[in-house]
Write a protein that holds these residues in place. Sequence first.
Motif, PDB file in Angstrom:
ATOM      1  N   GLU A  26       0.813  -1.216   0.000  1.00 48.77           N
ATOM      2  CA  GLU A  26       0.000   0.000   0.000  1.00 48.77           C
ATOM      3  C   GLU A  26       0.849   1.271   0.000  1.00 48.77           C
ATOM      4  O   GLU A  26       0.434   2.298  -0.547  1.00 48.77           O
ATOM      5  CB  GLU A  26      -0.939   0.005   1.211  1.00 48.77           C
ATOM      6  CG  GLU A  26      -2.012  -1.072   1.156  1.00 48.77           C
ATOM      7  CD  GLU A  26      -2.986  -0.964   2.317  1.00 48.77           C
ATOM      8  OE1 GLU A  26      -2.893   0.018   3.071  1.00 48.77           O
ATOM      9  OE2 GLU A  26      -3.826  -1.864   2.463  1.00 48.77           O
ATOM     10  N   SER A  27       2.001   1.224   0.614  1.00 45.31           N
ATOM     11  CA  SER A  27       2.851   2.415   0.631  1.00 45.31           C
ATOM     12  C   SER A  27       3.306   2.781  -0.781  1.00 45.31           C
ATOM     13  O   SER A  27       3.546   3.952  -1.092  1.00 45.31           O
ATOM     14  CB  SER A  27       4.073   2.197   1.536  1.00 45.31           C
ATOM     15  OG  SER A  27       4.916   1.182   1.016  1.00 45.31           O
ATOM     16  N   ARG A  30       0.642   4.971  -2.267  1.00 43.76           N
ATOM     17  CA  ARG A  30       0.735   6.333  -1.747  1.00 43.76           C
ATOM     18  C   ARG A  30       1.870   7.097  -2.429  1.00 43.76           C
ATOM     19  O   ARG A  30       1.725   8.271  -2.766  1.00 43.76           O
ATOM     20  CB  ARG A  30       0.940   6.311  -0.232  1.00 43.76           C
ATOM     21  CG  ARG A  30      -0.288   5.852   0.547  1.00 43.76           C
ATOM     22  CD  ARG A  30      -0.146   6.161   2.028  1.00 43.76           C
ATOM     23  NE  ARG A  30       0.927   5.354   2.639  1.00 43.76           N
ATOM     24  CZ  ARG A  30       0.722   4.166   3.180  1.00 43.76           C
ATOM     25  NH1 ARG A  30      -0.489   3.614   3.168  1.00 43.76           N
ATOM     26  NH2 ARG A  30       1.726   3.506   3.748  1.00 43.76           N
ATOM     27  N   GLU A  31       2.968   6.420  -2.658  1.00 49.34           N
ATOM     28  CA  GLU A  31       4.100   7.068  -3.318  1.00 49.34           C
ATOM     29  C   GLU A  31       3.769   7.399  -4.778  1.00 49.34           C
ATOM     30  O   GLU A  31       4.144   8.456  -5.289  1.00 49.34           O
ATOM     31  CB  GLU A  31       5.330   6.166  -3.244  1.00 49.34           C
ATOM     32  CG  GLU A  31       5.914   6.051  -1.853  1.00 49.34           C
ATOM     33  CD  GLU A  31       7.075   5.063  -1.799  1.00 49.34           C
ATOM     34  OE1 GLU A  31       7.764   4.907  -2.829  1.00 49.34           O
ATOM     35  OE2 GLU A  31       7.281   4.454  -0.725  1.00 49.34           O
ATOM     36  N   TYR A  33       0.810   8.014  -5.949  1.00 45.34           N
ATOM     37  CA  TYR A  33      -0.130   9.133  -5.955  1.00 45.34           C
ATOM     38  C   TYR A  33       0.606  10.449  -5.687  1.00 45.34           C
ATOM     39  O   TYR A  33       0.328  11.474  -6.314  1.00 45.34           O
ATOM     40  CB  TYR A  33      -1.222   8.917  -4.904  1.00 45.34           C
ATOM     41  CG  TYR A  33      -2.322   9.941  -4.992  1.00 45.34           C
ATOM     42  CD1 TYR A  33      -3.379   9.766  -5.873  1.00 45.34           C
ATOM     43  CD2 TYR A  33      -2.302  11.093  -4.195  1.00 45.34           C
ATOM     44  CE1 TYR A  33      -4.383  10.715  -5.977  1.00 45.34           C
ATOM     45  CE2 TYR A  33      -3.301  12.040  -4.292  1.00 45.34           C
ATOM     46  CZ  TYR A  33      -4.342  11.841  -5.177  1.00 45.34           C
ATOM     47  OH  TYR A  33      -5.323  12.786  -5.291  1.00 45.34           O
TER      48      TYR A  33
END
Length: 201
Positions: A26-27, A30-31, A33
């Motif tokens: 999931e990280s 986020r990166e 995005y």
Amino acid sequence: MVPVEPTLEQPPIDVELHRRLVYGDESALREAYAAYGALVRRVAVRVTQSQTAAEDVAQEVFAQLWTRPYGFDARRGSLRTWLSMLAHRRAVDWVRSEARHRRDAQADDSALHAIPDAGPGPHETVVDRERSLLLHSALAELPRSQREVVHLAYFAGRTYRQAAVELGIPEGTAKTRLRSALRKLAESLADPPDPATARGA
């Protein structure tokens, strides 16, 4: 998955992000995005001319990146280019959808014009009264589900989308009920009888 070697078109950061997305990190989303979210929104705004639509498009684009990371082929270009193309495609779909909504609304308005005004005027005639009675009779013959959406759309001033929310039904269902009702009303009111003829005058 076979590791992809970085190329001139494919920065190392994209390769690593893609690898992590494939493994459900999931990280990494986020990166991605943080790195490309503004770009995706800019592309969408240029096409849709709407900040709100652009935000919706961005959500769809990154949702697809998360749920279907294999859709991105690192050998064909950069993640930046792929996201830009996906944003453009989604934005065009949004514009086409809005155009269809506008055409549907115009068609519904045209059907409404064929329905006589039920309200009495200052110079109401016998024919006007007959038409008004016919309209109320035709409305009464509609199924309750169709009467409700007609009432909200044309007597309470709601759009079919607002009517759908108030009735707790999908937009497509509201649109279908409204169109069916208008078609039935138009058929019922197409050729109202002449009162004088009906009396044998």
